[in-house]
Write a protein that holds these residues in place. Structure first.
Motif, PDB file in Angstrom:
ATOM      1  N   THR A 223       0.823  -1.206   0.000  1.00 24.41           N
ATOM      2  CA  THR A 223       0.000   0.000   0.000  1.00 24.41           C
ATOM      3  C   THR A 223       0.862   1.263   0.000  1.00 24.41           C
ATOM      4  OG1 THR A 223      -1.778  -1.128   1.155  1.00 24.41           O
ATOM      5  CG2 THR A 223      -1.771   1.263   1.293  1.00 24.41           C
ATOM      6  N   TYR A 224       1.861   1.282   0.871  1.00 26.03           N
ATOM      7  CA  TYR A 224       2.682   2.495   0.917  1.00 26.03           C
ATOM      8  C   TYR A 224       3.591   2.599  -0.301  1.00 26.03           C
ATOM      9  CZ  TYR A 224       0.794   4.196   5.226  1.00 26.03           C
ATOM     10  OH  TYR A 224      -0.085   4.715   6.158  1.00 26.03           O
TER      11      TYR A 224
ATOM     12  N   GLY B 176       2.454   1.946  -3.252  1.00 24.76           N
ATOM     13  CA  GLY B 176       1.517   2.641  -4.146  1.00 24.76           C
ATOM     14  C   GLY B 176       1.468   4.128  -3.840  1.00 24.76           C
ATOM     15  N   TYR B 177       1.357   4.451  -2.555  1.00 23.66           N
ATOM     16  CA  TYR B 177       1.334   5.869  -2.170  1.00 23.66           C
ATOM     17  C   TYR B 177       2.663   6.551  -2.514  1.00 23.66           C
ATOM     18  CZ  TYR B 177      -3.028   5.401   0.525  1.00 23.66           C
ATOM     19  OH  TYR B 177      -4.332   5.217   0.917  1.00 23.66           O
TER      20      TYR B 177
ATOM     21  N   LEU C 296       4.683   5.855  -4.986  1.00 26.81           N
ATOM     22  CA  LEU C 296       4.733   6.140  -6.420  1.00 26.81           C
ATOM     23  C   LEU C 296       3.904   7.375  -6.757  1.00 26.81           C
ATOM     24  CD1 LEU C 296       4.517   2.564  -7.990  1.00 26.81           C
ATOM     25  CD2 LEU C 296       6.500   4.083  -7.894  1.00 26.81           C
ATOM     26  N   ILE C 297       2.729   7.464  -6.172  1.00 28.90           N
ATOM     27  CA  ILE C 297       1.869   8.619  -6.465  1.00 28.90           C
ATOM     28  C   ILE C 297       2.513   9.899  -5.933  1.00 28.90           C
ATOM     29  CG2 ILE C 297      -0.347   9.698  -5.901  1.00 28.90           C
ATOM     30  CD1 ILE C 297      -1.602   6.932  -6.154  1.00 28.90           C
TER      31      ILE C 297
ATOM     32  N   GLN D  41      -6.255   9.809   4.918  1.00 26.07           N
ATOM     33  CA  GLN D  41      -6.703   9.254   6.199  1.00 26.07           C
ATOM     34  C   GLN D  41      -7.559  10.230   7.014  1.00 26.07           C
ATOM     35  OE1 GLN D  41      -2.951   6.650   7.429  1.00 26.07           O
ATOM     36  NE2 GLN D  41      -4.706   6.264   8.728  1.00 26.07           N
TER      37      GLN D  41
ATOM     38  N   LEU E 146     -16.037   8.752   7.579  1.00 25.47           N
ATOM     39  CA  LEU E 146     -16.035   7.309   7.821  1.00 25.47           C
ATOM     40  C   LEU E 146     -14.876   7.002   8.766  1.00 25.47           C
ATOM     41  CD1 LEU E 146     -16.415   6.098   4.106  1.00 25.47           C
ATOM     42  CD2 LEU E 146     -18.233   6.160   5.822  1.00 25.47           C
TER      43      LEU E 146
ATOM     44  N   PRO F 222     -12.216   5.210  11.031  1.00 23.00           N
ATOM     45  CA  PRO F 222     -11.662   3.850  10.915  1.00 23.00           C
ATOM     46  C   PRO F 222     -12.484   2.889  11.772  1.00 23.00           C
ATOM     47  CG  PRO F 222      -9.902   5.436  11.288  1.00 23.00           C
ATOM     48  CD  PRO F 222     -11.192   6.184  11.424  1.00 23.00           C
ATOM     49  N   GLU F 223     -12.839   1.762  11.185  1.00 26.15           N
ATOM     50  CA  GLU F 223     -13.794   0.871  11.849  1.00 26.15           C
ATOM     51  C   GLU F 223     -13.126  -0.361  12.411  1.00 26.15           C
ATOM     52  OE1 GLU F 223     -16.467   0.051   8.729  1.00 26.15           O
ATOM     53  OE2 GLU F 223     -17.816   1.694   9.257  1.00 26.15           O
TER      54      GLU F 223
ATOM     55  N   ILE G 279     -20.731  -1.043   0.951  1.00 19.89           N
ATOM     56  CA  ILE G 279     -19.291  -0.881   0.728  1.00 19.89           C
ATOM     57  C   ILE G 279     -18.990  -0.031  -0.510  1.00 19.89           C
ATOM     58  CG2 ILE G 279     -19.218  -3.194  -0.336  1.00 19.89           C
ATOM     59  CD1 ILE G 279     -16.263  -1.590   1.414  1.00 19.89           C
TER      60      ILE G 279
ATOM     61  N   ARG H 193     -19.511   3.600   0.183  1.00 25.27           N
ATOM     62  CA  ARG H 193     -18.437   4.122   1.044  1.00 25.27           C
ATOM     63  C   ARG H 193     -17.146   4.290   0.261  1.00 25.27           C
ATOM     64  NH1 ARG H 193     -17.327   0.472   5.382  1.00 25.27           N
ATOM     65  NH2 ARG H 193     -18.658  -1.051   4.375  1.00 25.27           N
ATOM     66  N   GLN H 194     -16.856   3.343  -0.639  1.00 24.34           N
ATOM     67  CA  GLN H 194     -15.627   3.473  -1.443  1.00 24.34           C
ATOM     68  C   GLN H 194     -15.697   4.694  -2.352  1.00 24.34           C
ATOM     69  OE1 GLN H 194     -15.263  -0.482  -3.215  1.00 24.34           O
ATOM     70  NE2 GLN H 194     -13.692  -1.009  -1.715  1.00 24.34           N
TER      71      GLN H 194
ATOM     72  N   TRP I  97     -15.198   7.727  -0.203  1.00 27.13           N
ATOM     73  CA  TRP I  97     -13.788   7.764   0.236  1.00 27.13           C
ATOM     74  C   TRP I  97     -12.911   8.326  -0.879  1.00 27.13           C
ATOM     75  CZ3 TRP I  97      -9.047   5.854  -1.238  1.00 27.13           C
ATOM     76  CH2 TRP I  97      -8.042   5.822  -0.263  1.00 27.13           C
ATOM     77  N   LEU I  98     -13.073   7.761  -2.094  1.00 29.42           N
ATOM     78  CA  LEU I  98     -12.240   8.194  -3.214  1.00 29.42           C
ATOM     79  C   LEU I  98     -12.510   9.657  -3.555  1.00 29.42           C
ATOM     80  CD1 LEU I  98     -10.141   7.196  -5.210  1.00 29.42           C
ATOM     81  CD2 LEU I  98     -11.985   6.535  -6.751  1.00 29.42           C
TER      82      LEU I  98
END
Lengths: 240, 56
Positions: free
Chosen positions: A91-92, A94-95, A97-98, A130, A137, A139-140, A149, A152-153, A156-157
């Motif tokens: 995940t990080y 990916g972050y 690279l962005i 975050q 939303l 953190p659950e 879902i 929510r996605q 979120w995006l």
């Protein structure tokens, strides 16, 4: 420049991901494991009589550690934790690279990214992916029942993109209208509102959920600050 | 003139490179944070919850 961006972003992301996993196990994992014991009904919070089972106040000391079939649990916990480390690194990355790509965009506009500025970029990244989404939303904990879902996605995006654009306009806008549009973009997702349910259905104690959310956000801030620094170290745009 | 063309091409290449890297990054995040297939979901579960990706 291309190699620098790709390799630098990956290295920075991988490093930040390992740091994230370390902080996750130091601060967050215990709250997840505990929440799952409430989710399965093994533990019942006194406020949650509807679920059935014995209602009693659970003391923190009685909860730790080691539970169930030792050997089998150990193997599956190991697999699970290895996966967690891998997915943090992924995940990080990916972050990373962005973020490296974003640094290069800034470079195209003649900006250099110092290490200190990298930390600020990292904190902005944390705010986008975050902090801002968490305001709608939170953190659950496992066991939380929530809205659809896909909805929510999408929210979120949308929130991530709007917050990113808003912060960029505020940070780099040349005059007041840019800043005004930036503020509107920051506010917009929260004016629209995140998809939430009408009722509360959590099985875990609110103290545990609060602890989980706060710790997750704190870990995120620390990791993103490091990610911004590392990306500036390994993938800063070359001087124009 | 030649210089101008070279520099425009250079900027275009840069922009494409940037786009490519950003898309690879987003692709990784799509798998690690968004796809709800059972295998991926279970493996990424704890990370997704802790970092606030919408989950379940």
């Amino acid at each position: 420049m291309f190699k620098n961006m790709l390799a630098g972003g990956l290295i920075a992301g991988f490093g930040a991901g390992l740091f994230a996993a370390m902080l996750h196990f130091a601060f967050v994992q215990e709250t997840i494991i505990l929440a799952e014991r409430y989710e399965t009904g093994e533990l019942v919070h006194f406020g949650n009589d509807a679920v059935g089972g014995e209602s009693e106040t659970v003391s923190r000391d009685s909860l730790d550690p080691g539970h169930g079939d030792a050997e089998e649990a150990d193997t599956s916990a190991l697999t699970r934790n290895v996966m967690t480390v891998l997915f943090y690194a992924l995940t990080y990355s990916g972050y990373g690279l962005i973020l490296a790509a974003a640094y290069q965009v800034a470079g195209l506009f003649g900006r250099k990214i110092s290490l200190q500025q990298g930390i600020l970029w990292g904190i902005a990244g944390f705010t986008c992916v975050q902090l801002a989404p968490a305001m709608g939303l939170a953190p659950e904990l496992p066991g939380t029942i929530s809205a659809d879902i896909t909805l929510r996605q999408i929210w979120w995006l949308g929130t991530v993109l709007a917050t990113g654009a808003g912060l960029a306009l505020i940070g780099f806008g040349r005059n007041v209208p840019f800043v005004v549009v930036g503020v509107v973009l920051l506010a917009l997702p929260h004016v629209i509102g995140a998809p939430v349910l009408d009722s509360f259905n959590g099985t875990a104690p609110p103290e545990l959920a609060a602890e989980f959310s706060a710790r997750g956000l704190g870990v995120g801030l620390a990791v993103w600050a490091l990610l911004g620094w590392l990306t500036a170290r390994f993938a800063a745009p070359e001087a124009a | 003139m030649t210089q101008v063309i070279t520099s425009t091409t250079g900027t275009q290449t840069k922009a494409l490179n940037i786009l490519f890297v950003a898309i690879v990054g987003a692709g990784i995040l799509f798998f690690s944070g968004f796809v709800q297939s059972t295998g991926l979901h279970d493996a990424a579960h704890d990370m997704r919850h802790a970092t606030g990706f919408p989950c379940h």
